[in-house]
Design a protein around this motif. Structure first.
Motif, PDB file in Angstrom:
ATOM      1  N   THR A  63       0.846  -1.193   0.000  1.00 11.64           N
ATOM      2  CA  THR A  63       0.000   0.000   0.000  1.00 11.64           C
ATOM      3  C   THR A  63       0.882   1.244   0.000  1.00 11.64           C
ATOM      4  OG1 THR A  63      -1.719  -1.139   1.250  1.00 11.64           O
ATOM      5  CG2 THR A  63      -1.804   1.258   1.234  1.00 11.64           C
ATOM      6  N   PRO A  64       0.647   2.207  -0.925  1.00 12.33           N
ATOM      7  CA  PRO A  64       1.496   3.409  -0.965  1.00 12.33           C
ATOM      8  C   PRO A  64       1.442   4.183   0.341  1.00 12.33           C
ATOM      9  CG  PRO A  64      -0.443   3.659  -2.366  1.00 12.33           C
ATOM     10  CD  PRO A  64      -0.405   2.235  -1.951  1.00 12.33           C
ATOM     11  N   LYS A  65       2.589   4.740   0.726  1.00 11.88           N
ATOM     12  CA  LYS A  65       2.682   5.516   1.975  1.00 11.88           C
ATOM     13  C   LYS A  65       2.648   7.011   1.701  1.00 11.88           C
ATOM     14  CE  LYS A  65       3.567   1.430   3.727  1.00 11.88           C
ATOM     15  NZ  LYS A  65       3.793   0.683   2.479  1.00 11.88           N
ATOM     16  N   ALA A  66       2.765   7.391   0.435  1.00 13.93           N
ATOM     17  CA  ALA A  66       2.761   8.813   0.066  1.00 13.93           C
ATOM     18  C   ALA A  66       1.674   9.070  -0.971  1.00 13.93           C
ATOM     19  CB  ALA A  66       4.119   9.229  -0.485  1.00 13.93           C
ATOM     20  N   ILE A  67       0.931  10.149  -0.781  1.00  9.21           N
ATOM     21  CA  ILE A  67      -0.152  10.538  -1.690  1.00  9.21           C
ATOM     22  C   ILE A  67       0.121  11.952  -2.195  1.00  9.21           C
ATOM     23  CG2 ILE A  67      -2.622  10.999  -1.913  1.00  9.21           C
ATOM     24  CD1 ILE A  67      -2.019   8.067  -1.528  1.00  9.21           C
ATOM     25  N   LEU A  68       0.107  12.118  -3.511  1.00  5.70           N
ATOM     26  CA  LEU A  68       0.284  13.441  -4.124  1.00  5.70           C
ATOM     27  C   LEU A  68      -0.971  13.791  -4.915  1.00  5.70           C
ATOM     28  CD1 LEU A  68       3.915  13.046  -5.572  1.00  5.70           C
ATOM     29  CD2 LEU A  68       3.248  13.788  -3.287  1.00  5.70           C
ATOM     30  N   LEU A  69      -1.580  14.920  -4.606  1.00  5.61           N
ATOM     31  CA  LEU A  69      -2.734  15.414  -5.357  1.00  5.61           C
ATOM     32  C   LEU A  69      -2.254  16.563  -6.231  1.00  5.61           C
ATOM     33  CD1 LEU A  69      -5.483  15.405  -2.568  1.00  5.61           C
ATOM     34  CD2 LEU A  69      -4.741  13.550  -4.075  1.00  5.61           C
ATOM     35  N   LYS A 171       9.752   7.003   6.954  1.00  6.34           N
ATOM     36  CA  LYS A 171       8.939   5.806   7.177  1.00  6.34           C
ATOM     37  C   LYS A 171       7.480   6.119   7.501  1.00  6.34           C
ATOM     38  CE  LYS A 171      12.605   3.119   6.928  1.00  6.34           C
ATOM     39  NZ  LYS A 171      12.811   2.195   5.782  1.00  6.34           N
ATOM     40  N   GLY A 172       7.159   7.422   7.571  1.00  2.00           N
ATOM     41  CA  GLY A 172       5.798   7.777   7.927  1.00  2.00           C
ATOM     42  C   GLY A 172       4.894   7.928   6.711  1.00  2.00           C
ATOM     43  N   ILE A 173       3.814   8.670   6.915  1.00  2.00           N
ATOM     44  CA  ILE A 173       2.814   8.903   5.870  1.00  2.00           C
ATOM     45  C   ILE A 173       2.982  10.334   5.361  1.00  2.00           C
ATOM     46  CG2 ILE A 173       0.336   9.099   5.410  1.00  2.00           C
ATOM     47  CD1 ILE A 173      -0.014   6.977   7.681  1.00  2.00           C
ATOM     48  N   TYR A 174       2.941  10.494   4.048  1.00  3.94           N
ATOM     49  CA  TYR A 174       3.177  11.791   3.413  1.00  3.94           C
ATOM     50  C   TYR A 174       2.006  12.116   2.503  1.00  3.94           C
ATOM     51  CZ  TYR A 174       5.602  15.369   0.584  1.00  3.94           C
ATOM     52  OH  TYR A 174       5.964  16.517  -0.063  1.00  3.94           O
ATOM     53  N   ILE A 175       1.418  13.297   2.697  1.00  2.00           N
ATOM     54  CA  ILE A 175       0.299  13.756   1.866  1.00  2.00           C
ATOM     55  C   ILE A 175       0.641  15.157   1.382  1.00  2.00           C
ATOM     56  CG2 ILE A 175      -2.177  14.209   1.758  1.00  2.00           C
ATOM     57  CD1 ILE A 175      -2.514  12.384   4.204  1.00  2.00           C
ATOM     58  N   CYS A 176       0.545  15.375   0.069  1.00  2.00           N
ATOM     59  CA  CYS A 176       1.018  16.649  -0.491  1.00  2.00           C
ATOM     60  C   CYS A 176       0.122  17.112  -1.633  1.00  2.00           C
ATOM     61  CB  CYS A 176       2.454  16.483  -0.984  1.00  2.00           C
ATOM     62  SG  CYS A 176       3.188  17.981  -1.671  1.00  2.00           S
ATOM     63  N   CYS A 177      -0.143  18.422  -1.668  1.00  2.00           N
ATOM     64  CA  CYS A 177      -0.888  19.051  -2.770  1.00  2.00           C
ATOM     65  C   CYS A 177       0.089  19.843  -3.636  1.00  2.00           C
ATOM     66  CB  CYS A 177      -1.970  19.980  -2.228  1.00  2.00           C
ATOM     67  SG  CYS A 177      -3.204  19.147  -1.205  1.00  2.00           S
ATOM     68  N   ILE A 178       0.103  19.538  -4.935  1.00  2.89           N
ATOM     69  CA  ILE A 178       1.097  20.118  -5.848  1.00  2.89           C
ATOM     70  C   ILE A 178       0.393  20.661  -7.092  1.00  2.89           C
ATOM     71  CG2 ILE A 178       3.240  19.651  -7.107  1.00  2.89           C
ATOM     72  CD1 ILE A 178       3.587  17.133  -5.539  1.00  2.89           C
ATOM     73  N   ASN A 179       0.910  21.764  -7.647  1.00  2.00           N
ATOM     74  CA  ASN A 179       0.467  22.142  -8.990  1.00  2.00           C
ATOM     75  C   ASN A 179       1.576  21.829  -9.987  1.00  2.00           C
ATOM     76  OD1 ASN A 179       2.327  24.304  -9.174  1.00  2.00           O
ATOM     77  ND2 ASN A 179       0.855  25.753  -8.307  1.00  2.00           N
ATOM     78  N   ARG A 180       1.234  21.856 -11.254  1.00  2.00           N
ATOM     79  CA  ARG A 180       2.191  21.418 -12.277  1.00  2.00           C
ATOM     80  C   ARG A 180       3.396  22.354 -12.397  1.00  2.00           C
ATOM     81  NH1 ARG A 180      -2.624  19.339 -14.067  1.00  2.00           N
ATOM     82  NH2 ARG A 180      -2.496  17.197 -14.843  1.00  2.00           N
ATOM     83  N   SER A 225       6.297   3.560  -3.914  1.00  2.00           N
ATOM     84  CA  SER A 225       5.367   3.543  -2.778  1.00  2.00           C
ATOM     85  C   SER A 225       4.582   4.851  -2.736  1.00  2.00           C
ATOM     86  CB  SER A 225       6.147   3.351  -1.470  1.00  2.00           C
ATOM     87  OG  SER A 225       7.049   4.423  -1.283  1.00  2.00           O
ATOM     88  N   ILE A 226       4.315   5.376  -3.914  1.00  2.00           N
ATOM     89  CA  ILE A 226       3.637   6.667  -4.064  1.00  2.00           C
ATOM     90  C   ILE A 226       2.413   6.497  -4.966  1.00  2.00           C
ATOM     91  CG2 ILE A 226       3.860   9.020  -4.982  1.00  2.00           C
ATOM     92  CD1 ILE A 226       6.813   8.909  -4.355  1.00  2.00           C
TER      93      ILE A 226
END
Length: 705
Positions: A63-69, A171-180, A225-226
């Protein structure tokens, strides 16, 4: 009127606009960014909830540990991320404690910036079974600088975070909002630093975020893992067979709840604000509004964002504060209606009396969508009005004359203020693409009864009836129109009667007939707009219906392949002008040199229906290997016209430009493709065609020369 604090609709819709407090979500602040009053469930929020469940239940170590929106402003990234934290809180049974810890970090003083990244440790709330550190790094906006690391650019900070994930250091959980934009800057920085693992990752992020038929799966990225989600690829107004109710349906359902609206006013039958609630209270009317919004996405190739849709609802239901101002006084919506009716009832010969019925009608939601009317105060109209609209000497036709003058006076004085960006979209590309007023022929609005006989009420029939007389036209559709529209049409019946030829001197018959035709056309267009929006019928409706179902129509797919095959090939050969391919000056026509190779056989790309990336709603056709051409609505429409007999030379310039670009790119690939240069290749010089030897050595030599 205290518009900012009034919590009842329609006044409360003022806060739905993107420029208002309710239209912009501030992290973990309940009074911002959720104008509908709650988080709206979307395919992404459901995906995030499933991801949280997988993390907490430790179903898989993969299961991915990092999420990028990834996406621009107004796409709902902030709300989705906050909803994800709320889901985490519920999944680990933290009873709101996890959310409180994040909210505390965003509880900043007015005038100060929120943190670029908030870090929350929660080992006291949760312990992972698969070795995940109980810590969440949340980056709400990767374009911002970190006040504690002022010497580091946003792209440097982002690259450091991604690098630690790629190398497994974090090793933790990463959540990030990015523009192009920041993603492109991050790519440039990674190249400068020769960080090849990071370069590879960012390249994959860019490919996945760009969409298209060849984009890789993004949830998760292969070998990483993203997981990422491109926010501006997925549609909020496009139904699917599994889920006919779209995100916009959910927003409308919330906006139309009875308990959130003020009591209808005493003028509710004429009040456009009360009537919008009644008209859109019908499920079919809601679906037809959403359908038109979806059709616009198909025509324009753009997506409505959350902020767009909230601002659109604000505009449709109430508009701007300035619109409720009369003189220098600001009115509530229903009091504004009462003031307009007061002007009408006084029957004074002034501009307020003339404009009042039209202003009431203009606030109905379907006339908000399509609001453009000609001013008719120049050229032939100006000349005809000066000739035919002279005040009668007796009072016999005074009321009829007044109705006529007031109509043209109002049109000349209506203003279209494009300061509101939603109004600008609607007044320009939206209206150009979809305006039902431009319908003609056999487009059907509804089935009606005429002389006890069931018939289809079509655009052509409406034009025909109103072309004979406005009275005949109104009889045909009267039961389907709001009172505000019927009032105007009844006034125009008087104008129609006044402009009958027998009421005027034969010397001005031409001008009289011209003005009469003008008001009859206005009436017909008014009705077509009203019925078109109500029943989801618009300009190019047949083509739009077929285009929206393109992937389900095997016959249409085969026809499109055949038509594009004919457009890019000549006499069953693909022609490659060598002068342009190799950058040489274009030769005189009789010395033009082209390479003729086997005919290219385009194939439609299979419609993606999985869940590992957003669903594409734009059809693509594969031209050569991985080179794909988007079958836009304009291209689709042009192919339909060719099918009906249009000469290919009459295609719009933009279609030729698109085809020429693809042909040029494909030609450049083919002349360097040894496998494609088979024995059928020939050279054309001027009008002469010569056989060429395409053995391996010569093909290679020719390609490199």
């Amino acid at each position: 009127m205290d518009a900012e604090t009034n919590n009842k609709y329609p006044v409360a819709f003022l806060n739905w606009a993107g420029s208002k407090q309710g239209g912009v979500r501030n992290p973990f602040k309940n009074n911002s960014g959720r104008p509908a009053g709650k988080k709206i469930e979307t395919p992404l929020t459901m995906k995030l909830k499933s991801w949280v469940d997988e993390i907490v239940s430790a179903e898989s170590e993969n299961t991915p540990k990092a999420i990028l929106l990834i996406g621009g402003p107004g796409n709902g990234k902030t709300d989705a991320v906050e909803g994800c934290i709320e889901d985490f809180d519920k999944a680990i049974q933290a009873n709101g404690e996890l959310v409180k810890r994040f909210a505390k970090q965003y509880a900043i003083q007015e005038g100060t910036l929120p943190p670029r990244k908030s870090t929350v440790n929660f080992p006291d709330l949760w312990s992972s079974k698969i070795g995940i550190k109980p810590e969440i790094h949340l980056v709400q906006d990767a374009t911002e600088k970190d006040t504690e690391q002022s010497n580091s650019s946003p792209e440097k900070l982002l690259n450091n975070e991604l690098d630690s994930i790629v190398k497994g250091a974090y090793k933790g959980i990463y959540i990030c909002c990015i523009n192009r934009g920041v993603l492109a800057n991050a790519s440039s920085l990674a190249h400068k630093e020769n960080n090849f693992p990071l370069i590879h990752l960012i390249n994959e992020l860019v490919k996945a975020a760009s969409g298209g038929p060849n984009s890789p799966n993004c949830w998760p990225l292969e070998g990483q893992s993203i997981a990422i989600w491109p926010m501006d690829v997925e549609s909020l107004v496009s139904p699917t067979p599994e889920k006919p109710d779209t995100v916009m349906h959910k927003i409308l359902n919330q906006a139309l709840k009875d308990n959130l609206w003020q009591t209808p006013c005493e003028n509710s039958s004429m009040c456009p604000f009360c009537q919008n609630k009644v008209l859109l209270g019908e499920k079919d009317a809601q679906s037809n509004l959403v359908k038109l919004l979806h059709y616009y996405e198909l025509c324009a190739g753009k997506r409505w964002t959350f902020r767009d849709l909230y601002s659109l609802i604000s505009y449709l239901f109430i508009g701007d504060l300035e619109e409720l101002t009369i003189g220098k006084k600001l009115y509530t919506p229903c009091d504004w209606t009462a003031k307009q009716l007061e002007y009408i009832n006084k029957e004074r010969d002034d501009l307020n009396f003339a404009k009042a019925p039209y202003l009431l009608m203009s606030k109905l939601y379907h006339h908000r969508l399509f609001s453009l009317w000609p001013k008719l105060n120049r050229g032939d109209h100006r000349k005809a009005k000066q000739s035919a609209l002279k005040k009668p000497k007796s009072n016999q036709f005074y009321k009829e004359y007044t109705s006529t003058v007031n109509h043209f006076k109002t049109l000349a004085n209506l203003t279209n203020n494009d300061s509101n960006y939603i109004r600008k979209i609607l007044a320009e590309s939206f209206s150009q693409s979809l305006d039902p007023a431009l319908l003609s022929g056999e487009a059907i609005f509804f089935e009606g009864t005429v002389n006890n006989e069931k018939i289809n009420i079509t655009a052509g029939l409406i034009d025909e009836r109103f072309g004979l007389s406005i009275n005949d036209g109104l009889k045909l559709v009267s039961r389907r129109l709001p009172e505000a529209e019927k009032r105007i049409l009844k006034n125009l019946i008087l104008a129609d009667d006044f402009l009958m030829e027998h009421n005027h001197s034969p010397l001005i018959y031409k001008d009289v007939r011209f003005l009469q035709a003008s008001i009859r056309q206005f009436s017909s267009r008014l009705v077509k707009r009203s019925l078109g929006v109500k029943y989801g019928v618009c300009k190019n409706i047949d083509a739009l219906i077929n285009y929206s179902k393109f992937h389900d129509d095997k016959k249409q797919i085969k026809k499109t392949e055949s038509q594009i095959r004919g457009l890019i090939n000549e006499n069953e050969k693909f022609s490659i002008p060598l002068s342009t391919t190799f950058g040489q000056p274009v030769a005189h026509r009789d010395r033009d040199i082209s390479l003729l190779v086997s005919e290219i056989k385009p194939r439609m790309v299979k419609f993606y229906q999985g869940t590992a990336k957003p669903r594409e709603h734009l059809p693509y056709i594969s031209i050569h290997k991985d080179r794909c051409l988007p079958v836009t609505f304009n291209l689709f429409q042009s192919l339909r016209e060719i099918d009906k007999g249009l000469n290919e030379a009459s295609l719009p310039e933009e279609i030729f430009a698109m085809l020429d670009e693809v042909k040029s790119i494909v030609a450049g690939e083919i002349v360097r493709d040894d496998d494609y240069l088979d024995v059928s290749a020939k050279i054309k010089i001027g009008s002469n065609i010569f056989e060429i030897d395409t053995d391996e050595e010569l093909a290679f030599t020719g390609a490199k020369s």
